[in-house]
Write a protein that holds these residues in place. Structure first.
Motif, PDB file in Angstrom:
ATOM      1  N   ILE A   1      51.891  29.486  23.965  1.00  0.00           N
ATOM      2  CA  ILE A   1      52.453  30.808  23.678  1.00  0.00           C
ATOM      3  C   ILE A   1      52.615  31.612  24.962  1.00  0.00           C
ATOM      4  O   ILE A   1      53.533  32.422  25.094  1.00  0.00           O
ATOM      5  CB  ILE A   1      51.562  31.550  22.673  1.00  0.00           C
ATOM      6  N   LEU A   2      51.743  31.364  25.948  1.00  0.00           N
ATOM      7  CA  LEU A   2      51.823  32.097  27.208  1.00  0.00           C
ATOM      8  C   LEU A   2      53.170  31.877  27.883  1.00  0.00           C
ATOM      9  O   LEU A   2      53.794  32.817  28.383  1.00  0.00           O
ATOM     10  CB  LEU A   2      50.693  31.652  28.143  1.00  0.00           C
TER      11      LEU A   2
ATOM     12  N   TYR B   1      36.025  34.210  38.538  1.00  0.00           N
ATOM     13  CA  TYR B   1      37.340  34.762  38.168  1.00  0.00           C
ATOM     14  C   TYR B   1      37.300  36.283  38.126  1.00  0.00           C
ATOM     15  O   TYR B   1      38.155  36.963  38.698  1.00  0.00           O
ATOM     16  CB  TYR B   1      37.762  34.185  36.817  1.00  0.00           C
ATOM     17  N   HIS B   2      36.282  36.846  37.474  1.00  0.00           N
ATOM     18  CA  HIS B   2      36.152  38.298  37.379  1.00  0.00           C
ATOM     19  C   HIS B   2      35.882  38.933  38.742  1.00  0.00           C
ATOM     20  O   HIS B   2      36.364  40.030  39.042  1.00  0.00           O
ATOM     21  CB  HIS B   2      35.022  38.665  36.414  1.00  0.00           C
TER      22      HIS B   2
ATOM     23  N   ASN C   1      41.620  42.613  38.649  1.00  0.00           N
ATOM     24  CA  ASN C   1      42.779  43.305  38.084  1.00  0.00           C
ATOM     25  C   ASN C   1      43.528  42.483  37.039  1.00  0.00           C
ATOM     26  O   ASN C   1      44.473  42.981  36.417  1.00  0.00           O
ATOM     27  CB  ASN C   1      43.750  43.690  39.211  1.00  0.00           C
ATOM     28  N   LEU C   2      43.132  41.231  36.860  1.00  0.00           N
ATOM     29  CA  LEU C   2      43.769  40.388  35.853  1.00  0.00           C
ATOM     30  C   LEU C   2      43.038  40.532  34.521  1.00  0.00           C
ATOM     31  O   LEU C   2      41.896  41.003  34.472  1.00  0.00           O
ATOM     32  CB  LEU C   2      43.765  38.930  36.303  1.00  0.00           C
ATOM     33  N   PRO C   3      43.657  40.118  33.410  1.00  0.00           N
ATOM     34  CA  PRO C   3      43.010  40.236  32.094  1.00  0.00           C
ATOM     35  C   PRO C   3      41.632  39.585  32.071  1.00  0.00           C
ATOM     36  O   PRO C   3      41.464  38.450  32.531  1.00  0.00           O
ATOM     37  CB  PRO C   3      43.989  39.505  31.166  1.00  0.00           C
TER      38      PRO C   3
ATOM     39  N   CYS D   1      49.327  36.883  35.265  1.00  0.00           N
ATOM     40  CA  CYS D   1      48.684  35.657  34.803  1.00  0.00           C
ATOM     41  C   CYS D   1      47.263  35.976  34.347  1.00  0.00           C
ATOM     42  O   CYS D   1      46.771  37.091  34.528  1.00  0.00           O
ATOM     43  CB  CYS D   1      48.672  34.604  35.911  1.00  0.00           C
ATOM     44  N   ASP D   2      46.599  34.997  33.771  1.00  0.00           N
ATOM     45  CA  ASP D   2      45.203  35.143  33.395  1.00  0.00           C
ATOM     46  C   ASP D   2      44.503  33.818  33.669  1.00  0.00           C
ATOM     47  O   ASP D   2      45.099  32.893  34.226  1.00  0.00           O
ATOM     48  CB  ASP D   2      45.059  35.559  31.933  1.00  0.00           C
TER      49      ASP D   2
END
Length: 298
Positions: free
Chosen positions: A49-50, A198-199, A204-206, A276-277
């Protein structure tokens, strides 16, 4: 990617598209699925879906809404776990309503069907098109493979012979087998550490709020690739869990320099400031965006 796809004008007057007129997102998704870069002539393919959200410009919410409209209208079926979509009548449009038994395209259809990854729609596709395309071998959980050919029986015999040989070798190990070092196991995937990095690197990403089973499956596949693959220089990307985590940190840092992935620039504005995520970064497509031109050093 296919060079072209067929979109028959009369489909706009069909029952399904008349139903989809109530949902503009549904019409866009329907047209997208028929011409998607991921699609094939069977209408049965992997479609995250992305990608749909980005390539249609609908965003994830709009793409999901449009996809649900397509499902409700009977246009397609979708499985979130495998991310496979089946556009029910697409094969009849892209190939033909039916083929003669001596048509060479029947072999191509069977070959493409046999090559598909496991998904919930294999059996249903066979049931729908077996007669039209003269398919011989059914896949899927809802029925055993029909009419096994001699080649398949030969493969079974070879497997039995190999198993017998392995059993004999287990009983009397040879000098060469005894000297052969065991295959190194891949360290356990550090899911929490990956999310924390990642965080830390990409605040700033989801954010990742749920490490679901499907997300763990994708992360494990990515983790295994990091520990088993090699750079263009021939050096391993990582051999231990610590090295893999260090590589992941540098990978995420490299992603920060990519305007497309970070939602910067004119292209992202055209697609509702798409960013992106984590899910995108650990896919093959994400890897190409980040390291196809610049390989991570660690």
């Amino acid at each position: 990617m296919r060079d072209y796809a067929k979109a028959v004008p009369r489909m706009w007057h069909g029952k399904t598209f008349k139903t989809l007129r109530k949902s503009p997102e549904g019409l866009i998704v329907a047209m997208y699925l028929m011409t998607s870069p991921s699609s094939n002539m069977l209408g049965l393919f992997a479609q995250p879906i992305l990608y749909m959200a980005y390539e249609t410009g609908l965003g994830e919410e709009g793409a999901s809404k449009g996809l649900q409209s397509c499902i409700d209208a009977g246009f397609c079926s979708y499985d979130a776990e495998s991310e496979f979509v089946w556009v029910h009548e697409m094969a009849s449009y892209q190939i033909a309503p039916e083929l003669k038994a001596n048509d060479l395209r029947t072999k191509g259809v069977q070959r493409d069907y046999d090559a598909l990854s496991e998904n919930p729609f294999l059996g249903a596709f066979f049931d729908r098109y077996a007669a039209a395309f003269h398919l011989e071998y059914r896949r899927g959980e809802e029925g055993a493979t029909q009419a096994p050919c001699k080649a398949l029986r030969s493969q079974e015999q070879e497997q039995e012979q190999e198993q017998e040989k392995e059993q004999e070798q287990d009983k009397e190990p040879t000098a060469s087998s005894a000297a052969k070092p065991p295959t190194a196991a891949v360290p356990k995937c550090e899911f929490d550490e990956i999310v924390a990095i990642y965080h830390d690197v990409l605040p700033n990403l989801p954010a990742v709020k749920l490490v679901s089973d499907s997300r763990k499956k994708a992360m494990k596949k990515w983790w295994d690739w990091i520990l088993r693959s090699k750079k263009p220089s021939g050096a391993r990307r990582a051999t231990t869990a610590d090295e893999a985590l260090a590589w992941i940190r540098e990978y995420f840092e490299l992603a920060t320099h990519n305007d497309f992935l970070m939602g910067r620039g004119a292209r992202s504005a055209e697609h509702q400031n798409w960013k992106c995520d984590l899910d995108f970064l650990i896919t093959e497509r994400g890897l190409r965006h980040v390291i196809e031109r610049t390989e991570v050093a660690a």
